[in-house]
Scaffold this active site. Structure first.
Site, PDB file in Angstrom:
ATOM      1  N   LYS A 121       2.423   6.985   4.021  1.00  0.00           N
ATOM      2  CA  LYS A 121       1.820   5.652   4.091  1.00  0.00           C
ATOM      3  C   LYS A 121       1.228   5.356   5.466  1.00  0.00           C
ATOM      4  O   LYS A 121       0.793   4.235   5.720  1.00  0.00           O
ATOM      5  CB  LYS A 121       2.865   4.593   3.746  1.00  0.00           C
ATOM      6  CG  LYS A 121       3.498   4.768   2.369  1.00  0.00           C
ATOM      7  CD  LYS A 121       4.580   3.729   2.134  1.00  0.00           C
ATOM      8  CE  LYS A 121       5.328   3.970   0.822  1.00  0.00           C
ATOM      9  NZ  LYS A 121       6.386   2.959   0.605  1.00  0.00           N
ATOM     10  N   PRO A 123       0.816  -1.217   0.000  1.00  0.00           N
ATOM     11  CA  PRO A 123       0.000   0.000   0.000  1.00  0.00           C
ATOM     12  C   PRO A 123       0.852   1.270   0.000  1.00  0.00           C
ATOM     13  O   PRO A 123       1.774   1.406   0.810  1.00  0.00           O
ATOM     14  CB  PRO A 123      -0.806  -0.131   1.294  1.00  0.00           C
ATOM     15  CG  PRO A 123      -0.862  -1.598   1.550  1.00  0.00           C
ATOM     16  CD  PRO A 123       0.458  -2.121   1.095  1.00  0.00           C
ATOM     17  N   GLU A 124       0.542   2.168  -0.929  1.00  0.00           N
ATOM     18  CA  GLU A 124       1.229   3.454  -1.015  1.00  0.00           C
ATOM     19  C   GLU A 124       0.210   4.560  -0.770  1.00  0.00           C
ATOM     20  O   GLU A 124      -0.937   4.290  -0.395  1.00  0.00           O
ATOM     21  CB  GLU A 124       1.906   3.588  -2.383  1.00  0.00           C
ATOM     22  CG  GLU A 124       2.950   2.505  -2.644  1.00  0.00           C
ATOM     23  CD  GLU A 124       3.642   2.643  -3.992  1.00  0.00           C
ATOM     24  OE1 GLU A 124       3.753   3.769  -4.506  1.00  0.00           O
ATOM     25  OE2 GLU A 124       4.066   1.605  -4.551  1.00  0.00           O
ATOM     26  N   HIS A 145      -7.344 -12.931   7.302  1.00  0.00           N
ATOM     27  CA  HIS A 145      -6.069 -12.592   7.921  1.00  0.00           C
ATOM     28  C   HIS A 145      -6.221 -11.417   8.893  1.00  0.00           C
ATOM     29  O   HIS A 145      -5.319 -10.595   9.032  1.00  0.00           O
ATOM     30  CB  HIS A 145      -5.037 -12.269   6.844  1.00  0.00           C
ATOM     31  CG  HIS A 145      -4.866 -13.379   5.847  1.00  0.00           C
ATOM     32  ND1 HIS A 145      -4.321 -14.600   6.175  1.00  0.00           N
ATOM     33  CD2 HIS A 145      -5.194 -13.450   4.530  1.00  0.00           C
ATOM     34  CE1 HIS A 145      -4.307 -15.373   5.100  1.00  0.00           C
ATOM     35  NE2 HIS A 145      -4.833 -14.715   4.103  1.00  0.00           N
ATOM     36  N   ARG A 167      15.578  -1.697  -5.617  1.00  0.00           N
ATOM     37  CA  ARG A 167      14.207  -2.009  -6.019  1.00  0.00           C
ATOM     38  C   ARG A 167      14.136  -2.170  -7.529  1.00  0.00           C
ATOM     39  O   ARG A 167      14.888  -1.539  -8.276  1.00  0.00           O
ATOM     40  CB  ARG A 167      13.248  -0.892  -5.578  1.00  0.00           C
ATOM     41  CG  ARG A 167      13.271  -0.595  -4.098  1.00  0.00           C
ATOM     42  CD  ARG A 167      12.829  -1.790  -3.248  1.00  0.00           C
ATOM     43  NE  ARG A 167      11.460  -2.176  -3.536  1.00  0.00           N
ATOM     44  CZ  ARG A 167      10.382  -1.597  -3.004  1.00  0.00           C
ATOM     45  NH1 ARG A 167      10.548  -0.596  -2.148  1.00  0.00           N
ATOM     46  NH2 ARG A 167       9.179  -2.007  -3.296  1.00  0.00           N
TER      47      ARG A 167
END
Length: 263
Positions: A59, A2-3, A93, A250
């Site tokens: 974030k 998630p960004e 979850h 990355r």
């Protein structure tokens, strides 16, 4: 992972579902995601409280309670929120359940358990302690120009450095650079004023539009890079094969034709 656009969506979801409801109980199913607080203390300090408002920075999502304490949520790699009725099955979850007095629950769902939940007294102090940069949507053109002039390195690494700009991760850095027609390994020292303006416009447009599309790849235009990233993907602009490269540890995906590296 998630960004900024994803977390903004979580903020809007929480605001629409979970504000101004009395918390009857907090059920911690996995204490692994708790940071700086025990399950017992979290439940004790939130029981009887209400979530009053929320604030996102990069974030991170912060939720203010009527007890003048803030719940801090970081979604790690797979975190999300789910609001549901008591009789419904919890998400598979769920790590922490905030159980409201009116038969509803808010779940912090996190498959890989890299997310974090904690309590803090002051958001600004927390941001200062973590040395987080300004939120990406609060960065204006002047701020970005100054930042690029002061820091050397690959432009993608600069965009992803949370101490410089908070909220942009791997996926949206690639998308921003695709829209800016800029190779991810371009050195910031090689960016002239025109290129810096292009980067700023791309950053603002991509983040705002991604929020509008609720960070859902299926809703985003096919002209965007997101749905084409990965092995065998082709540039939605020119149709050529996308390439990947390791930048700052990355994997960056880009079109070598549309995003040529400056010599």
């Amino acid at each position: 992972m998630p960004e900024l656009p994803d977390v903004e969506g979580f903020k809007q979801y929480l605001d629409a579902t979970s504000l101004h409801q009395r918390i009857a109980h907090v059920d911690v199913l996995s204490a692994y995601v708790l940071k700086g607080i025990s399950a017992r203390e979290l439940g004790h300090r939130l029981k009887g409280r209400c979530f009053e408002s929320s604030r996102r920075h990069g974030k991170h999502l912060f939720v203010r309670t009527d007890g003048d304490v803030w719940l801090r949520l970081h979604f790690g790699m797979t975190g999300s929120l789910r609001y549901f009725k008591d009789e419904e099955k919890a998400p598979p979850h769920a790590r922490v359940l905030f159980i409201f007095a009116r038969d509803y629950r808010l779940a912090f769902d996190d498959q890989r358990k890299f997310g974090e939940i904690g309590l803090i007294q002051d958001v600004d102090e927390f941001l200062k302690m973590r040395a987080l940069g300004p939120d990406a949507l609060d960065v204006d053109l002047t701020n970005l120009k100054e930042l690029l002039a002061e820091h050397r390195g690959a432009v993608k690494s600069i965009l992803m450095n949370q101490k410089l700009i908070a909220g942009i991760g791997n996926i949206y850095a690639d998308e921003i650079l695709f829209h800016a027609h800029m190779h991810p390994a371009t050195e910031t020292a090689r960016l002239n004023d025109k290129r810096r303006r292009q980067l700023f416009r791309a950053m603002r447009r991509v983040l705002e539009k991604a929020i509008e599309y609720q960070a859902d790849v299926n809703r985003m235009p096919k002209s965007w890079l997101l749905s084409h990233r990965g092995k065998g993907g082709k540039c939605p602009r020119c149709g050529r094969k996308l390439k990947s490269s390791k930048i700052g540890g990355r994997t960056a995906w880009f079109c070598p034709h549309c995003q040529r590296r400056a010599l």
